[in-house]
Write an enzyme that holds these catalytic residues in place. Structure first.
Site, PDB file in Angstrom:
ATOM      1  N   LYS A  33       0.829  -1.204   0.000  1.00  0.00           N
ATOM      2  CA  LYS A  33       0.000   0.000   0.000  1.00  0.00           C
ATOM      3  C   LYS A  33       0.865   1.258   0.000  1.00  0.00           C
ATOM      4  O   LYS A  33       2.032   1.228   0.403  1.00  0.00           O
ATOM      5  CB  LYS A  33      -0.942   0.010   1.209  1.00  0.00           C
ATOM      6  CG  LYS A  33      -0.258   0.113   2.565  1.00  0.00           C
ATOM      7  CD  LYS A  33      -1.298   0.163   3.670  1.00  0.00           C
ATOM      8  CE  LYS A  33      -0.611   0.370   5.028  1.00  0.00           C
ATOM      9  NZ  LYS A  33      -1.596   0.531   6.116  1.00  0.00           N
ATOM     10  N   TYR A 237      16.784  31.125   3.382  1.00  0.00           N
ATOM     11  CA  TYR A 237      15.759  32.010   3.931  1.00  0.00           C
ATOM     12  C   TYR A 237      16.033  32.332   5.401  1.00  0.00           C
ATOM     13  O   TYR A 237      16.321  31.448   6.199  1.00  0.00           O
ATOM     14  CB  TYR A 237      14.376  31.358   3.825  1.00  0.00           C
ATOM     15  CG  TYR A 237      13.803  31.340   2.433  1.00  0.00           C
ATOM     16  CD1 TYR A 237      13.387  32.513   1.815  1.00  0.00           C
ATOM     17  CD2 TYR A 237      13.668  30.144   1.742  1.00  0.00           C
ATOM     18  CE1 TYR A 237      12.849  32.494   0.533  1.00  0.00           C
ATOM     19  CE2 TYR A 237      13.129  30.109   0.465  1.00  0.00           C
ATOM     20  CZ  TYR A 237      12.724  31.290  -0.134  1.00  0.00           C
ATOM     21  OH  TYR A 237      12.192  31.265  -1.399  1.00  0.00           O
TER      22      TYR A 237
END
Length: 328
Positions: A33, A237
Site C-alpha cells: 500500500k 531564507y
C-alpha cells in the site's frame, strides 16, 4: 534530478529472511500500500513475484490495478463499497453494515476488531455478521485482524491474539478453508506464527523492525550550483546559518515539495554522507558543504524520524512518487 535507489539484493535478502521465519513464501502477504511505503510498488512487484510471493495487500482498487499482472491474489484493505467491485480482487469487509453495498459474488476477507477499534467487527457480533454474509452472495475466503500494540511490551498484544483465536473458533463452525492472517510487521518477530495463518508484512520487508534486516531505500540529490560562502555570510531564507569561516557550499535539488519534512535550520540534521544541512530547506532545494555532483540524503529513515519526532513510516511514505526510483 533527485533519485531514490532501491537495493535489490537487500530486498530479496529481507524477503528470504522473513519467509524462513514464517515457513514459506506461500504464507507471506506483502503489503504494497501507498506505493510500497514509498519504495515503488511497480518496481518491487516483479522481484517479490520471482521469489515466490503470490499474495499482496494494497490500499485501493487503483493500487491493485497497477500491479495486478504480477500476483494471483490482491487484497484491498481500505475500500468503500460502490457496487461495481472487480472480481479479480479480494476486498476487506471493515463494517458489516456495508454488506449490501458490495457487488455480489466477489471475494471478501472479514476484518475482526480485536482491540484496536479502528475497523472491523467485534468478536461479540461475529455470529450476526456471519449470518448476514451467509444471507448474501458474497464469498467469504478469509478473516484477519490488525494488532495495535505488537511493538509495545504490554499485555494488549496477547489480549488481541486471544480475541482472534476466539473469532477463528467461531467462524470455523460455519466456513471451512478460510485464509487467516493476523501477524503484521511488528508481531512477526514476537513469537511463533500459528500454523493456520499467513503473515502480512509491511515495512519490515524494507529493512525496518529487526536488526537482521537490511535497509532497501536510499535517497539522493544532485548538485544545482556551488559557491564559496565567505566568513560572516549567511545562506538560505532568514539567514539562519552564518559561516564561521570561508567554506565551499553547494545547493542540491531536493526540498520539502518532494515530500521531505521541512528543516528549519535549527539543530543539526545530518545527511547520509555525514554532512549537516545548512540553513532552512527550500521548497525545491537545500544547501550543505559541497559534496560533489551527487549526495546521499539518507539511507536510514530512522535518523530523520528521530530528528523530526515522528516515525520512519511517515518519512518514507511522504516521498513524492514523482521522484525516480531505480534498482541498484
Amino acid at each position: 534530478m533527485s533519485l531514490i535507489k532501491i537495493d535489490q539484493k537487500a530486498y530479496e535478502y529481507n524477503l528470504r529472511h522473513i519467509a524462513k521465519k514464517i515457513g514459506s513464501f506461500q504464507r507471506l502477504i506483502c503489503v504494497f500500500k501507498d506505493n510500497a511505503y514509498g519504495h515503488g510498488a511497480k518496481l518491487l512487484a516483479p522481484l517479490a513475484k520471482n521469489l515466490g510471493v503470490s499474495f499482496v495487500a494494497v490500499k485501493s482498487e487503483e493500487e491493485a490495478r497497477e500491479i495486478e499482472e504480477f500476483f494471483e491474489n490482491i487484497l484491498i484493505l481500505s475500500h468503500r463499497p460502490h457496487g461495481n467491485e472487480n472480481s479479480r480482487f479480494i476486498y476487506a469487509l471493515n463494517d458489516i453494515s456495508q454488506v449490501k453495498n458490495y457487488k455480489q459474488d466477489i471475494k471478501i476477507h472479514l476484518k475482526i476488531d480485536t482491540g484496536m477499534h479502528r475497523n472491523g467487527i467485534c468478536v461479540e457480533n461475529l455470529e450476526h455478521a456471519i449470518n448476514l454474509i451467509q444471507g448474501s452472495d458474497l464469498k467469504l475466503t478469509g478473516m484477519f485482524t490488525h494488532f495495535a500494540s505488537a511493538d509495545e511490551m504490554d499485555g494488549s498484544f496477547f489480549v488481541q491474539k486471544e480475541n482472534f483465536q476466539k473469532a477463528k473458533k467461531i467462524v470455523k463452525k460455519y466456513f471451512s478453508n478460510l485464509l487467516f492472517h493476523s501477524y503484521n510487521s511488528a508481531a512477526l518477530f514476537r513469537g511463533k506464527i500459528p500454523e493456520d495463518e499467513y503473515c502480512r508484512v509491511g515495512l519490515v520487508q524494507f529493512g525496518y523492525g529487526d536488526s537482521n534486516l537490511k535497509r532497501v531505500l536510499s535517497l539522493y540529490a544532485h548538485r544545482l550550483s556551488q559557491r564559496i560562502l565567505q566568513k560572516g555570510q549567511s545562506i538560505g531564507y532568514g539567514g539562519i546559518f552564518t559561516a564561521a569561516k570561508d567554506m565551499e557550499v553547494a545547493t542540491y535539488d531536493l526540498g520539502y515539495a518532494d515530500g521531505l519534512f521541512r528543516y528549519n535550520g535549527r539543530g543539526e540534521l545530518v545527511l547520509g554522507n555525514g554532512k549537516a544541512m545548512l540553513g532552512k530547506m527550500s521548497m525545491d532545494s537545500f544547501s550543505c558543504e559541497n559534496s560533489g555532483e551527487e549526495i546521499c540524503v539518507f539511507k536510514d529513515a530512522d535518523i530523520w524520524a528521530d530528528f523530526f519526532h515522528t516515525i520512519n513510516y511517515e518519512i518514507l511514505v511522504k516521498l513524492n512518487p514523482n521522484i525516480q526510483r531505480v534498482l541498484v
